[in-house]
Structures are given as structure tokens and as C-alpha cells.
Design a protein around this motif. Structure first.
Motif, PDB file in Angstrom:
ATOM      1  N   ARG A   7     -11.571  -3.349 -15.640  1.00  0.00           N
ATOM      2  CA  ARG A   7     -10.349  -3.131 -14.853  1.00  0.00           C
ATOM      3  C   ARG A   7      -9.750  -4.494 -14.537  1.00  0.00           C
ATOM      4  O   ARG A   7     -10.397  -5.345 -13.928  1.00  0.00           O
ATOM      5  CB  ARG A   7     -10.669  -2.383 -13.567  1.00  0.00           C
ATOM      6  CG  ARG A   7      -9.483  -2.260 -12.634  1.00  0.00           C
ATOM      7  CD  ARG A   7      -9.874  -1.608 -11.329  1.00  0.00           C
ATOM      8  NE  ARG A   7      -8.785  -1.665 -10.365  1.00  0.00           N
ATOM      9  CZ  ARG A   7      -8.896  -1.277  -9.103  1.00  0.00           C
ATOM     10  NH1 ARG A   7     -10.043  -0.791  -8.644  1.00  0.00           N
ATOM     11  NH2 ARG A   7      -7.867  -1.370  -8.285  1.00  0.00           N
ATOM     12  N   ASP A   9      -6.544  -6.280 -12.641  1.00  0.00           N
ATOM     13  CA  ASP A   9      -5.396  -6.152 -11.749  1.00  0.00           C
ATOM     14  C   ASP A   9      -4.672  -7.480 -11.692  1.00  0.00           C
ATOM     15  O   ASP A   9      -5.297  -8.541 -11.642  1.00  0.00           O
ATOM     16  CB  ASP A   9      -5.842  -5.735 -10.344  1.00  0.00           C
ATOM     17  CG  ASP A   9      -6.176  -4.254 -10.271  1.00  0.00           C
ATOM     18  OD1 ASP A   9      -5.349  -3.445 -10.718  1.00  0.00           O
ATOM     19  OD2 ASP A   9      -7.261  -3.914  -9.772  1.00  0.00           O
ATOM     20  N   SER A  11      -1.411  -7.602  -9.759  1.00  0.00           N
ATOM     21  CA  SER A  11      -0.421  -7.545  -8.687  1.00  0.00           C
ATOM     22  C   SER A  11      -0.824  -8.424  -7.513  1.00  0.00           C
ATOM     23  O   SER A  11      -1.966  -8.378  -7.046  1.00  0.00           O
ATOM     24  CB  SER A  11      -0.240  -6.113  -8.191  1.00  0.00           C
ATOM     25  OG  SER A  11       0.610  -6.098  -7.062  1.00  0.00           O
ATOM     26  N   SER A  17      -0.056  -2.406  -3.416  1.00  0.00           N
ATOM     27  CA  SER A  17       0.260  -2.434  -4.843  1.00  0.00           C
ATOM     28  C   SER A  17       0.190  -1.046  -5.468  1.00  0.00           C
ATOM     29  O   SER A  17      -0.835  -0.366  -5.379  1.00  0.00           O
ATOM     30  CB  SER A  17      -0.709  -3.364  -5.568  1.00  0.00           C
ATOM     31  OG  SER A  17      -0.618  -3.178  -6.960  1.00  0.00           O
ATOM     32  N   THR A  19       0.337  -0.603  -8.791  1.00  0.00           N
ATOM     33  CA  THR A  19      -0.522  -0.696  -9.973  1.00  0.00           C
ATOM     34  C   THR A  19      -1.999  -0.694  -9.603  1.00  0.00           C
ATOM     35  O   THR A  19      -2.815  -0.108 -10.301  1.00  0.00           O
ATOM     36  CB  THR A  19      -0.195  -1.935 -10.833  1.00  0.00           C
ATOM     37  OG1 THR A  19      -0.324  -3.126 -10.045  1.00  0.00           O
ATOM     38  CG2 THR A  19       1.194  -1.838 -11.429  1.00  0.00           C
ATOM     39  N   ARG A  20      -2.357  -1.320  -8.488  1.00  0.00           N
ATOM     40  CA  ARG A  20      -3.771  -1.294  -8.056  1.00  0.00           C
ATOM     41  C   ARG A  20      -4.201   0.128  -7.706  1.00  0.00           C
ATOM     42  O   ARG A  20      -5.322   0.541  -8.019  1.00  0.00           O
ATOM     43  CB  ARG A  20      -3.983  -2.222  -6.864  1.00  0.00           C
ATOM     44  CG  ARG A  20      -3.966  -3.689  -7.232  1.00  0.00           C
ATOM     45  CD  ARG A  20      -4.076  -4.573  -5.982  1.00  0.00           C
ATOM     46  NE  ARG A  20      -3.915  -5.962  -6.326  1.00  0.00           N
ATOM     47  CZ  ARG A  20      -4.899  -6.754  -6.714  1.00  0.00           C
ATOM     48  NH1 ARG A  20      -6.124  -6.282  -6.792  1.00  0.00           N
ATOM     49  NH2 ARG A  20      -4.663  -8.010  -7.025  1.00  0.00           N
ATOM     50  N   THR A  23      -4.630   1.845 -11.130  1.00  0.00           N
ATOM     51  CA  THR A  23      -5.838   1.451 -11.870  1.00  0.00           C
ATOM     52  C   THR A  23      -7.086   2.025 -11.213  1.00  0.00           C
ATOM     53  O   THR A  23      -8.032   2.420 -11.896  1.00  0.00           O
ATOM     54  CB  THR A  23      -5.970  -0.083 -12.033  1.00  0.00           C
ATOM     55  OG1 THR A  23      -5.998  -0.716 -10.751  1.00  0.00           O
ATOM     56  CG2 THR A  23      -4.847  -0.652 -12.892  1.00  0.00           C
ATOM     57  N   GLY A  89      -3.564  -3.201 -14.769  1.00  0.00           N
ATOM     58  CA  GLY A  89      -2.455  -2.978 -13.848  1.00  0.00           C
ATOM     59  C   GLY A  89      -1.362  -3.984 -14.160  1.00  0.00           C
ATOM     60  O   GLY A  89      -1.583  -5.192 -14.079  1.00  0.00           O
ATOM     61  N   ALA A 134      -1.367   0.605 -16.579  1.00  0.00           N
ATOM     62  CA  ALA A 134      -0.657   1.215 -15.457  1.00  0.00           C
ATOM     63  C   ALA A 134       0.488   0.279 -15.076  1.00  0.00           C
ATOM     64  O   ALA A 134       0.262  -0.828 -14.608  1.00  0.00           O
ATOM     65  CB  ALA A 134      -1.598   1.409 -14.277  1.00  0.00           C
TER      66      ALA A 134
END
Length: 193
Positions: A7, A9, A11, A17, A19-20, A23, A89, A134
């Protein structure tokens, strides 16, 4: 055998967030062993002279500076190599990817590890992996002529051999966030592990 998930991230928006949040929902849907790389919390180094010259050499051929500059790239590539699925993300910042995500891509583009040159051109070496991206944006529609982020990331992933790429979009959030985030979560619920 347990499914391995990387994963990533990018952002800088922390707990707020989109996107977080996406994800996290994706990795929960996939249910596997998760390695989490937070590029906003710990940004990758920018490409250095030691990295540029050292990435094409075997570890025992690198000088002291090259060895030091290759510690992080080698670790980032090892995470990719170990993953069955890569969940990224991708917040769209000013029509493109966040600088930390671009720096990550620069660090993992290593000849002989993630891609190789051949008579037919570059060939990705991380085949057989899947990526789920994402995406969130305030005003950029994913796939539009002003979206420079998702085509670039899809191309980059293909360059390193990851061609099975799925996009989960919560785009144009400035024009009705709740419905778009809900639709993204509906798409996540249909992802097969």
C-alpha cells in the motif's frame, strides 16, 4: 500462501485524505499481508549522482557514495518485488502526481531489477502483479485531457511490468464529493481478492 499487498499513500492531507480512506478500504477488501509505504510522511530522496551511476552496477561494484545512495532504492524495489498487489493512493495535485510519488518512481526504476533494455525496447520485469490506483481530485476528471496523473502512472507501472491496472476514481470532488466517494466505495466492494 498469503496474498502480499504493498500500500502506497502519497497524500499530504493526513486523516482527511480521500485517497488514504480509499486505499484503506481496498486493502481491507483484499485481505492480505500489507506493507505500508507512506510517501508523504517519509518522502523518498530525489535522484542523486550516486543513484544514477550506482543503479546500473552490481552491489559489490558500487563505491561508498553509490552504496549509500542505493540503500533506499533497493529497499523500495524489494517491497515491489515482494508484493502480489500494489495499491496506490493518487491525489491529483495541479493536474499531475504528487512530487513524493514521482520521487518514488524515480527510485524504483532500476535497470536489471524493474526493467531491462532489449532490441525491442524496454521490458518490465515485475510481471504478474496487479495494481489498484485510488484517485481523488478536486476538479480534474480522470481520463480527461487535463488528467496527466493517471495516464502517467499507468504508463510507468507498465514500464516496470505491471500491466494489470485498475483505477478507482473519486474525481471532481469539488462538484459533489459524497456521491463520488460513495461510488468509489461501491467499486471497491466489487474488487475480487
Amino acid at each position: 500462501m498469503t496474498h502480499s499487498i504493498l500500500r502506497i499513500d502519497a497524500s499530504a492531507n493526513g486523516a482527511d485524505s480521500v485517497t488514504r480512506n480509499l486505499t484503506q478500504a481496498i486493502v481491507e477488501q483484499l485481505q492480505g499481508d500489507v506493507t505500508h509505504r507512506d510517501l508523504a510522511a517519509t518522502a523518498p530522496q530525489f535522484a542523486t549522482a550516486g543513484y544514477i551511476s550506482g543503479r546500473t552496477l552490481a552491489p559489490d561494484e558500487r563505491d561508498t557514495a553509490q552504496r549509500a545512495d542505493m540503500v533506499q532504492p533497493d529497499a523500495l524495489v524489494a517491497e515491489l518485488e515482494a508484493a502480489d498487489t500494489i495499491v496506490i493512493g493518487l491525489p491529483i495535485y495541479n493536474f499531475g502526481v504528487p512530487a513524493a510519488l514521482k520521487a518514488w518512481a524515480d527510485q524504483v526504476a532500476i535497470p536489471g531489477r524493474t526493467f531491462a533494455y532489449s532490441a525491442e525496447g524496454p521490458k518490465g520485469l515485475l510481471e504478474g502483479k496487479r495494481a489498484i490506483i485510488a484517485v481523488a481530485s478536486g476538479g480534474t476528471k480522470v481520463g480527461s485531457e487535463i488528467d496527466f496523473a493517471t495516464p502517467w502512472l499507468r504508463f510507468f507501472l507498465g514500464f516496470i511490468g505491471v500491466t494489470d491496472v485498475q483505477i478507482i476514481a473519486a474525481d471532481q470532488l469539488g462538484q459533489g464529493a459524497e456521491d463520488k466517494i460513495s461510488a468509489a466505495h461501491d467499486s471497491i466492494a466489487s474488487i475480487a481478492a
